[in-house]
Design a protein around this motif. Structure first.
Motif, short mmCIF file in Angstrom:
data_model
loop_
_atom_site.label_atom_id
_atom_site.label_comp_id
_atom_site.label_asym_id
_atom_site.label_seq_id
_atom_site.Cartn_x
_atom_site.Cartn_y
_atom_site.Cartn_z
N ILE A 34 0.81 -1.21 0.00
CA ILE A 34 0.00 0.00 0.00
C ILE A 34 0.85 1.26 0.00
CG2 ILE A 34 -1.62 1.34 1.39
CD1 ILE A 34 -2.81 -1.39 2.30
N LYS A 35 1.78 1.34 0.94
CA LYS A 35 2.50 2.59 1.17
C LYS A 35 3.73 2.77 0.29
CE LYS A 35 0.91 2.99 5.95
NZ LYS A 35 1.30 3.08 7.38
N ARG A 36 4.39 1.66 -0.07
CA ARG A 36 5.64 1.81 -0.83
C ARG A 36 5.49 1.47 -2.31
NH1 ARG A 36 7.03 0.98 4.34
NH2 ARG A 36 6.45 -1.21 4.41
N GLN A 37 4.56 0.55 -2.61
CA GLN A 37 4.38 0.18 -4.02
C GLN A 37 3.21 0.91 -4.67
OE1 GLN A 37 4.61 -4.04 -4.90
NE2 GLN A 37 5.78 -4.44 -3.03
N GLY A 38 2.40 1.60 -3.87
CA GLY A 38 1.32 2.42 -4.41
C GLY A 38 0.22 1.65 -5.11
N LYS A 39 -0.09 0.43 -4.64
CA LYS A 39 -1.14 -0.37 -5.26
C LYS A 39 -2.52 0.22 -4.97
CE LYS A 39 1.63 -3.86 -6.51
NZ LYS A 39 1.87 -4.23 -7.92
#
Length: 418
Positions: free
Chosen positions: A197-202
Motif C-alpha cells: 500500500i505505502k511503498r508500491q502504491g497499489k
C-alpha cells in the motif's frame, strides 16, 4: 481517470433450495397452461450500488455480516456477474478472497505454487524467480515437497497468502485475509500489506471486520448496509458511524442477565448496575466522568473476610480492568441477609463503545470463590457532553491523564551557561 467504476450495480439471488429438473419442467408446463406457481422471492445482495476508485487509492469496505461486502468483491474480481448495472475495472487484479482455496491436496507445495501462479496469471519465468521468496515468506522450506493434504490448515493459508501477494498486479482485492496463521505470521501479513500500500502504491480494496485495521490502512472507507452504500468518505468518519450503529445493535440484542442464572448456594446477585448522583440506573456513561457501580445481593451463609471484585470487559470478553476490595476494605464477617455494595469510579477512563460488567466474591477464610459471573450489565460509554471525539480517542480503550511540556534545548543551555 478512475481505475474502478461501479454504476447502478444490483446483484440478486433466488432464496430457497435449488429445484430439481423435474420441478423446473413441471413449473414451465404450468406456466404454459396459465397456472400460477409459487415464486421464490429474490434477495438483493447489492442494491443500486454506485462508486468509483482512482488509481492508487486504498479503500476499506465495511459493514455487518450479509451487508454485501464479499459479493461486491467477487463482482470486481470477475468471479461473479451483476444482475444489472455495470462494473468496469482497468488493470490486472490480484484477488485475495479465499486464501488457499485453489490448493490441490494431492500436489506438493512446490507443484501448487506453479499451479496457483498460473491460475493467477503469473508467467512461469516469474514464478521461478519468486519461488524462493514465496517459500521463505510462508516458512515452509522443510515441507515444500510434501503433499498439501499433509499440511495443517495454518500451513495451507500461509502458502496461499504468500502466492497471492506475489502477483504483479494493479489492483489488490483483500477479503479478511490479514488474520491467517499464528500471531507472528499475522504480523508478517500486515507488514507485507503495508509495503504494497505505502511503498508500491497499489490500488487496494480491503474488507475486514477489524475496523481499526481498516481505518489505519485506508485513505477512504465505504459502509455497506443491506446491499446499499450507507456512507462513503474519510475512514475515521465512516468507521465512527459503523461503531455507532454497531453499539446500538449490540444494545438491542443483549440485556441484563437474569438473576436466576447468577446464584449459588451461598450467594444471590439480585442486581448489578451503574447509578448516577441521583441514585438512578443508567446504561450510558460519559467518558472521564464519575460513575458508581451498585451491587445488590443476598447472602445465605456467613462469609468471613470476603473480597468483592468488579471487572470490565468488551462484548467479546477482552478483559480491560479489574478492581477488588482486597487490601482496601475489610468487611470482617457478613451475616446472612441482603446488602448493597457501591463502588465509585473516579473519572471513568474508557473511550466510547459498548462494555460489560463482571463480578466476583471470595471467602477470605476458606480462600475460595463464592460467586463469579460475566456479562452481567451492558453499558455504553459516550463522549463527554460538549466534548469532541479526537483521533486519539479512537485508538485504544482508555484515556491517559497526562501533562505535556516542551523545552527549547538551546535556550536551556544558554540559561545553564549563565
Amino acid at each position: 481517470m478512475p481505475i474502478i467504476e461501479v454504476n447502478h450495480v444490483t446483484k440478486e439471488y433466488q432464496l430457497g433450495q435449488l429445484q430439481s429438473m423435474k420441478t423446473t419442467l413441471f413449473n414451465k408446463w404450468r406456466r404454459l397452461r396459465g397456472h400460477s406457481i409459487d415464486e421464490r422471492p429474490p434477495f438483493k445482495a447489492l442494491d443500486d450500488v454506485n462508486f468509483s476508485i482512482e488509481q492508487g487509492e486504498v479503500v476499506g469496505i465495511i459493514g455487518h455480516n450479509g451487508a454485501g461486502k464479499s459479493t461486491l468483491l467477487k463482482l470486481l474480481a470477475n468471479i461473479s456477474k451483476p444482475s444489472s448495472g455495470t462494473v468496469q475495472v482497468k488493470g490486472k487484479i490480484a484477488p485475495l478472497i479465499e486464501v488457499g482455496a485453489g490448493l490441490v491436496g494431492d500436489l506438493t507445495g512446490r507443484e501448487n505454487i506453479y499451479l496457483n501462479g498460473a491460475i493467477l496469471g503469473i508467467p512461469k519465468v516469474e514464478i521461478r524467480r519468486k519461488f524462493d521468496d514465496i517459500v521463505a515468506f510462508a516458512e515452509l522450506e522443510e515441507f515444500i515437497d510434501t503433499p498439501i493434504k499433509r499440511y495443517s490448515s495454518g500451513m495451507q493459508v500461509r502458502l496461499g497468502f504468500s502466492i497471492a501477494t506475489s502477483v504483479e498486479s494493479d489492483i489488490l482485492i483483500v477479503d479478511e485475509v490479514l488474520a491467517v496463521g499464528d500471531l507472528a505470521f499475522q504480523r508478517k501479513c500486515f507488514d507485507r500489506m503495508e509495503d504494497l500500500i505505502k511503498r508500491q502504491g497499489k490500488t487496494v480494496l480491503l474488507v475486514s471486520h477489524n475496523i481499526r485495521q481498516v481505518e489505519r490502512l485506508s485513505g477512504r472507507a465505504i459502509l455497506l448496509d443491506h446491499g446499499q452504500v450507507a456512507a462513503d468518505g474519510l475512514p475515521e468518519v465512516v468507521c465512527d458511524l459503523f461503531f455507532a450503529r454497531s453499539d446500538e445493535k449490540i444494545k438491542t440484542q443483549i440485556g441484563d442477565i437474569s438473576t436466576s442464572s447468577v446464584s449459588t448456594e451461598e450467594f444471590d446477585l439480585i442486581d448489578l448496575k451503574f447509578i448516577n448522583k441521583h441514585n438512578c440506573k443508567i446504561d450510558r456513561v460519559e467518558s472521564n466522568s464519575d460513575v458508581t457501580a451498585s451491587m445488590h445481593f443476598r447472602v445465605h451463609k456467613e462469609l468471613r473476610n470476603p473480597t468483592f471484585g468488579l471487572g470490565i470487559h468488551t462484548p467479546d470478553f477482552l478483559y480491560l480492568a479489574t478492581q477488588n476490595t482486597e487490601n482496601i476494605k475489610h468487611y470482617g464477617t457478613i451475616l446472612p441477609g441482603e446488602y448493597v455494595l457501591r463502588c465509585k469510579i473516579i473519572r471513568f477512563p474508557f473511550l466510547p463503545g459498548i462494555y460489560s460488567l463482571r463480578a466476583g466474591v471470595t471467602d477470605g477464610e476458606a480462600v475460595r470463590t463464592v460467586f463469579y459471573a460475566e456479562n452481567l450489565f451492558h453499558f455504553q460509554v459516550i463522549p463527554k457532553a460538549g466534548g469532541i471525539l479526537t483521533t486519539s480517542a479512537r485508538d485504544g480503550f482508555v484515556t491517559l491523564d497526562v501533562d505535556w511540556s516542551l523545552d527549547d534545548i538551546q535556550a536551556c543551555k544558554l540559561k545553564e551557561g549563565r
